[in-house]
Design a protein around this motif. Structure first.
Motif, PDB file in Angstrom:
ATOM      1  N   GLY A   8      43.426  47.094  44.173  1.00 50.63           N
ATOM      2  CA  GLY A   8      42.489  47.453  43.282  1.00 50.63           C
ATOM      3  C   GLY A   8      42.951  47.562  42.043  1.00 50.63           C
ATOM      4  O   GLY A   8      42.211  46.734  40.924  1.00 50.63           O
ATOM      5  N   ILE A   9      43.920  48.141  41.539  1.00 52.52           N
ATOM      6  CA  ILE A   9      44.461  47.925  40.163  1.00 52.52           C
ATOM      7  C   ILE A   9      45.000  46.707  39.737  1.00 52.52           C
ATOM      8  O   ILE A   9      44.599  46.092  38.575  1.00 52.52           O
ATOM      9  CB  ILE A   9      45.516  48.913  40.026  1.00 52.52           C
ATOM     10  N   SER A  10      45.623  45.817  40.789  1.00 53.51           N
ATOM     11  CA  SER A  10      45.973  44.608  40.491  1.00 53.51           C
ATOM     12  C   SER A  10      44.528  43.659  40.251  1.00 53.51           C
ATOM     13  O   SER A  10      44.881  42.823  39.208  1.00 53.51           O
ATOM     14  CB  SER A  10      46.747  44.069  41.451  1.00 53.51           C
ATOM     15  N   GLN A  11      43.535  43.693  41.000  1.00 48.63           N
ATOM     16  CA  GLN A  11      42.471  43.183  40.677  1.00 48.63           C
ATOM     17  C   GLN A  11      41.887  43.380  39.371  1.00 48.63           C
ATOM     18  O   GLN A  11      41.257  42.554  38.502  1.00 48.63           O
ATOM     19  CB  GLN A  11      41.557  43.227  41.928  1.00 48.63           C
ATOM     20  N   ILE A  12      41.757  44.698  39.203  1.00 44.54           N
ATOM     21  CA  ILE A  12      41.374  44.948  37.742  1.00 44.54           C
ATOM     22  C   ILE A  12      42.005  44.510  36.487  1.00 44.54           C
ATOM     23  O   ILE A  12      41.604  43.985  35.554  1.00 44.54           O
ATOM     24  CB  ILE A  12      41.273  46.423  37.680  1.00 44.54           C
ATOM     25  N   ILE A  13      43.571  44.448  36.791  1.00 43.14           N
ATOM     26  CA  ILE A  13      44.207  43.879  35.718  1.00 43.14           C
ATOM     27  C   ILE A  13      44.025  42.387  35.451  1.00 43.14           C
ATOM     28  O   ILE A  13      43.893  41.836  34.501  1.00 43.14           O
ATOM     29  CB  ILE A  13      45.751  44.265  35.904  1.00 43.14           C
ATOM     30  N   GLU A  14      44.002  41.644  36.665  1.00 46.21           N
ATOM     31  CA  GLU A  14      43.623  40.150  36.648  1.00 46.21           C
ATOM     32  C   GLU A  14      42.116  40.005  35.988  1.00 46.21           C
ATOM     33  O   GLU A  14      42.159  39.104  35.198  1.00 46.21           O
ATOM     34  CB  GLU A  14      43.440  39.693  38.188  1.00 46.21           C
ATOM     35  N   LEU A  15      41.419  40.767  36.210  1.00 44.58           N
ATOM     36  CA  LEU A  15      39.958  40.657  35.630  1.00 44.58           C
ATOM     37  C   LEU A  15      40.193  40.707  33.825  1.00 44.58           C
ATOM     38  O   LEU A  15      39.537  40.047  33.204  1.00 44.58           O
ATOM     39  CB  LEU A  15      38.986  41.683  36.106  1.00 44.58           C
ATOM     40  N   ILE A  16      40.893  41.826  33.695  1.00 46.38           N
ATOM     41  CA  ILE A  16      41.194  41.976  32.181  1.00 46.38           C
ATOM     42  C   ILE A  16      41.914  41.200  31.561  1.00 46.38           C
ATOM     43  O   ILE A  16      41.570  40.582  30.360  1.00 46.38           O
ATOM     44  CB  ILE A  16      41.775  43.536  31.937  1.00 46.38           C
ATOM     45  N   LEU A  17      42.939  40.335  32.085  1.00 47.02           N
ATOM     46  CA  LEU A  17      43.670  39.594  31.435  1.00 47.02           C
ATOM     47  C   LEU A  17      43.152  38.181  31.748  1.00 47.02           C
ATOM     48  O   LEU A  17      43.398  37.420  30.875  1.00 47.02           O
ATOM     49  CB  LEU A  17      45.093  39.357  32.044  1.00 47.02           C
ATOM     50  N   GLY A  18      42.108  38.074  32.419  1.00 46.72           N
ATOM     51  CA  GLY A  18      41.496  36.746  32.331  1.00 46.72           C
ATOM     52  C   GLY A  18      42.426  35.498  33.513  1.00 46.72           C
ATOM     53  O   GLY A  18      42.136  34.386  32.916  1.00 46.72           O
ATOM     54  N   GLN A  19      43.191  35.785  34.212  1.00 47.15           N
ATOM     55  CA  GLN A  19      44.022  34.959  34.909  1.00 47.15           C
ATOM     56  C   GLN A  19      43.455  34.921  36.412  1.00 47.15           C
ATOM     57  O   GLN A  19      43.100  35.355  37.003  1.00 47.15           O
ATOM     58  CB  GLN A  19      45.279  35.531  34.859  1.00 47.15           C
TER      59      GLN A  19
END
Length: 71
Positions: free
Chosen positions: A60-71
């Motif tokens: 979940g945290i990795s998915q949130i970070i991906e959404l924030i960074l837009g990758q």
């Protein structure tokens, strides 16, 4: 008291220490085989659940970070 004197005093106490250890081990109530298997199962289930919990949190945290960074 110097180091060698303390070392010598510790060595003299060695046999009584091991006698005390044996006496204490005689007082221990060891689990039966049935109890041991039961406790082992409980530990394995608990560890598995905790591992799954942290894997889900990590995903979940990795998915949130991906959404924030837009990758």
């Amino acid at each position: 008291m110097g180091f060698l004197a303390r070392l010598g005093a510790g060595i003299k106490k060695g046999p009584s220490f091991f006698r005390d250890v044996v006496e204490e081990l005689k007082k221990v109530r060891w689990p039966s085989r049935k109890e041991l298997v039961s406790y082992t199962g409980i530990v394995l289930v608990t560890v598995t659940l905790i591992a799954v919990f942290f894997a889900v949190i990590d995903l979940g945290i990795s998915q949130i970070i991906e959404l924030i960074l837009g990758q």
